[in-house]
Design a protein around this motif. Structure first.
Motif, mmCIF file in Angstrom:
data_model
loop_
_atom_site.group_PDB
_atom_site.id
_atom_site.type_symbol
_atom_site.label_atom_id
_atom_site.label_comp_id
_atom_site.label_asym_id
_atom_site.label_seq_id
_atom_site.Cartn_x
_atom_site.Cartn_y
_atom_site.Cartn_z
ATOM 1 N N GLU A 11 0.830 -1.223 0.000
ATOM 2 C CA GLU A 11 0.000 0.000 0.000
ATOM 3 C C GLU A 11 0.854 1.258 0.000
ATOM 4 O OE1 GLU A 11 -4.389 -0.754 2.015
ATOM 5 O OE2 GLU A 11 -2.865 0.402 3.091
ATOM 6 N N LYS A 12 1.900 1.267 0.813
ATOM 7 C CA LYS A 12 2.738 2.467 0.912
ATOM 8 C C LYS A 12 3.476 2.717 -0.409
ATOM 9 C CE LYS A 12 3.416 2.439 5.922
ATOM 10 N NZ LYS A 12 2.226 3.251 6.134
ATOM 11 N N ILE A 14 2.370 1.810 -3.364
ATOM 12 C CA ILE A 14 1.344 2.301 -4.294
ATOM 13 C C ILE A 14 1.096 3.787 -4.047
ATOM 14 C CG2 ILE A 14 -1.096 2.173 -4.910
ATOM 15 C CD1 ILE A 14 0.320 -0.182 -6.036
ATOM 16 N N THR A 15 1.031 4.173 -2.767
ATOM 17 C CA THR A 15 0.812 5.580 -2.414
ATOM 18 C C THR A 15 1.953 6.433 -2.945
ATOM 19 O OG1 THR A 15 -0.346 4.909 -0.403
ATOM 20 C CG2 THR A 15 0.425 7.187 -0.519
ATOM 21 N N ARG A 16 3.171 5.937 -2.767
ATOM 22 C CA ARG A 16 4.334 6.687 -3.252
ATOM 23 C C ARG A 16 4.282 6.822 -4.779
ATOM 24 N NH1 ARG A 16 9.490 7.431 -0.516
ATOM 25 N NH2 ARG A 16 8.481 6.301 1.157
ATOM 26 N N ALA A 17 3.784 5.787 -5.424
ATOM 27 C CA ALA A 17 3.669 5.830 -6.892
ATOM 28 C C ALA A 17 2.623 6.851 -7.319
ATOM 29 C CB ALA A 17 3.306 4.451 -7.433
ATOM 30 N N VAL A 18 1.546 6.958 -6.519
ATOM 31 C CA VAL A 18 0.506 7.939 -6.839
ATOM 32 C C VAL A 18 1.050 9.358 -6.687
ATOM 33 C CG1 VAL A 18 -1.668 8.897 -5.981
ATOM 34 C CG2 VAL A 18 -1.451 6.446 -6.335
ATOM 35 N N VAL A 19 1.871 9.569 -5.663
ATOM 36 C CA VAL A 19 2.458 10.898 -5.452
ATOM 37 C C VAL A 19 3.375 11.244 -6.623
ATOM 38 C CG1 VAL A 19 4.005 12.253 -3.962
ATOM 39 C CG2 VAL A 19 2.267 10.793 -2.933
ATOM 40 N N ASP A 20 4.324 10.349 -6.882
ATOM 41 C CA ASP A 20 5.234 10.561 -8.014
ATOM 42 C C ASP A 20 5.929 9.241 -8.311
ATOM 43 O OD1 ASP A 20 7.844 13.008 -8.835
ATOM 44 O OD2 ASP A 20 6.858 11.436 -9.994
ATOM 45 N N ASP A 23 9.702 8.688 -8.057
ATOM 46 C CA ASP A 23 10.381 8.567 -6.762
ATOM 47 C C ASP A 23 10.559 7.121 -6.328
ATOM 48 O OD1 ASP A 23 8.873 11.560 -5.229
ATOM 49 O OD2 ASP A 23 10.612 11.283 -6.535
ATOM 50 N N PHE A 45 -6.667 3.761 -7.004
ATOM 51 C CA PHE A 45 -6.452 4.778 -5.965
ATOM 52 C C PHE A 45 -6.507 6.186 -6.581
ATOM 53 C CE2 PHE A 45 -5.759 6.467 -2.067
ATOM 54 C CZ PHE A 45 -4.473 6.767 -1.643
ATOM 55 N N GLU A 46 -5.909 6.355 -7.740
ATOM 56 C CA GLU A 46 -5.941 7.656 -8.411
ATOM 57 C C GLU A 46 -7.367 8.047 -8.790
ATOM 58 O OE1 GLU A 46 -3.236 6.995 -11.620
ATOM 59 O OE2 GLU A 46 -1.547 7.927 -10.577
ATOM 60 N N GLN A 48 -10.054 7.115 -7.238
ATOM 61 C CA GLN A 48 -10.758 7.454 -6.006
ATOM 62 C C GLN A 48 -10.452 8.913 -5.613
ATOM 63 O OE1 GLN A 48 -9.482 5.338 -2.459
ATOM 64 N NE2 GLN A 48 -11.617 4.939 -1.887
ATOM 65 N N LEU A 49 -9.218 9.312 -5.760
ATOM 66 C CA LEU A 49 -8.826 10.685 -5.412
ATOM 67 C C LEU A 49 -9.419 11.691 -6.401
ATOM 68 C CD1 LEU A 49 -5.112 9.923 -4.507
ATOM 69 C CD2 LEU A 49 -6.887 10.647 -2.913
ATOM 70 N N SER A 50 -9.448 11.301 -7.651
ATOM 71 C CA SER A 50 -10.042 12.173 -8.663
ATOM 72 C C SER A 50 -11.537 12.345 -8.411
ATOM 73 C CB SER A 50 -9.784 11.558 -10.038
ATOM 74 O OG SER A 50 -10.342 12.355 -11.036
#
Lengths: 185, 208
Positions: A11-12, A14-20, A23, A45-46, A48-50
């Motif tokens: 999960e973390k 994936i989150t980092r991938a969503v940020v950039d 990285d 996840f993207e 959901q945020l959109s």
């Protein structure tokens, strides 16, 4: 394919991938590129945020009052319209109040009154003293009586002096004279 | 999706240069160009202010303040290609000043303490549909819970990125922070967002 043997992104990650995505470490970037499952997780996840952003936009009210551009103020505001003026005014008023309270409560005014009364009394005492001196000058014993008065002959008694030079009974003393002239409250 | 350079509201690079062109004209004294910029961005700034105050009236006041401040400060803007992030920077600062003033009034008992992201219930509803009102209430309630868990910077970065739709580069310019700092705060806020099941449920219900 080799990427299927590698563990999927947690999960973390994936989150980092969503940020950039850039990285992520290189091997994770490669895995993400090749793994359908991880890519789907990231896109979910993207999405959901959109959706969050769209929902917020939809549920926000529309503004009714349009922006109106009034006449621009001159850059040189009068000094009393600056934001600092109320603060300065408050400080000045407070300082004036403190000074006023200190002025009315300090003993300066009372000591001034006392010094004036003291000065008057001293003047009167000086005049009295000068008057005493003047009287003594007028009523000084002549030199010829110095010998008779016994001041230069300590062995002569007072009875003998009274016999030789009797005192004048009706002559007033200096204090009896000055009592009527000076009266100090 | 290129998260660092895309500007969804200005679209293509040609759109971005149009904003810069208008900003250049406005900086030179052309009032009509600035009015065009106001027309382009006033909805965004209004929503930005509403997300942070929960009150339409306050958001309208802050929008007006933001554009008046922008008009006054425009001669100092050196790079007009950053107009959008610069405008958001002014807006965010205006909101921050608003909350500072509100805290002082609450401290002295002049004003009651209210929640930021939950809209003022006293305002009449625009939509007579009670279901929409319920969804709205639930959504903003969960948003408020999430906002309470985030630090000030995490909340600001999260709102600018996913509600105001700014890129990471624009957020860094608006908040005067480095891009790596913005990404760090964004990463932490997303982890907390994942742990908020209420919002996920609301969003899932929206999908159905």
């Amino acid at each position: 394919m080799t990427h299927e043997k590698e563990p999927h992104l947690n999960e973390k990650e994936i989150t980092r991938a969503v940020v950039d995505e850039a990285d992520l470490p290189a091997h994770l970037q490669k895995h993400l590129f090749l793994c359908d499952f991880c890519r789907a997780e990231k896109e979910r996840f993207e999405k959901q945020l959109s959706q969050l952003g769209r929902m917020a936009e939809r549920l926000a009210p529309s503004h009714r009052r349009r922006v109106t551009l009034t006449a621009q103020r001159t850059s040189r505001n009068p000094w009393f319209r600056t934001w600092r003026f109320p603060g300065l005014l408050t400080a000045c008023v407070s300082a004036a109040m403190v000074i006023a309270v200190m002025w009315w409560t300090t003993p300066l005014t009372t000591s001034l009154e006392d010094s004036q009364a003291r000065l008057i009394r001293e003047i009167l005492q000086d005049e009295q003293f000068l008057s005493e001196i003047s009287w003594l000058e007028e009523h000084a014993i002549s030199l010829i009586y110095f010998d008779i008065s016994g001041e230069s002959m300590p062995g002569i008694s007072e009875e003998f002096m009274e016999f030789v030079i009797p005192a004048i009974q009706n002559e007033p003393t200096y204090h009896e004279m000055t009592k009527e002239v000076y009266y100090v409250a | 999706m290129d998260q660092n350079t895309q500007e969804p509201h200005t679209g293509t690079p040609a759109g971005r240069s149009h904003v810069a062109y208008l900003a250049d004209c406005a900086r030179a004294g052309d009032r009509s160009c600035f009015e065009q910029l106001v027309g382009m961005f006033q909805e965004e700034i209004f929503r930005m202010a509403f997300y942070r105050t929960g009150s339409r009236m306050d958001a309208e006041d802050l929008t007006q303040d933001t554009f008046m401040k922008a008009l006054k400060s425009l001669p100092r803007l050196k790079d007009t290609s950053r107009f959008r992030s610069w405008l958001f920077s002014i807006g965010v600062n205006r909101v921050r000043d608003f909350h500072k003033k509100k805290r002082i009034l609450v401290f002295f008992g002049v004003k009651a303490e209210g929640k930021e992201l939950q809209p003022d219930d006293r305002q009449p509803s625009e939509n007579p549909n009670p279901l929409t009102d319920l969804i709205k209430q639930e959504f903003w309630g969960h948003m408020q819970c999430l906002a309470n868990e985030l630090s000030r910077m995490e909340r600001e970065v999260f709102l600018l990125r996913f509600l105001d739709q700014l890129s990471i580069k624009e957020i860094a310019q608006a908040l005067n922070r480095s891009e790596s700092a913005v990404k760090t705060h964004l990463y932490r806020s997303l982890n907390k967002f994942r742990d908020n099941p209420g919002l996920a449920r609301v969003l899932q219900g929206e999908n159905q």
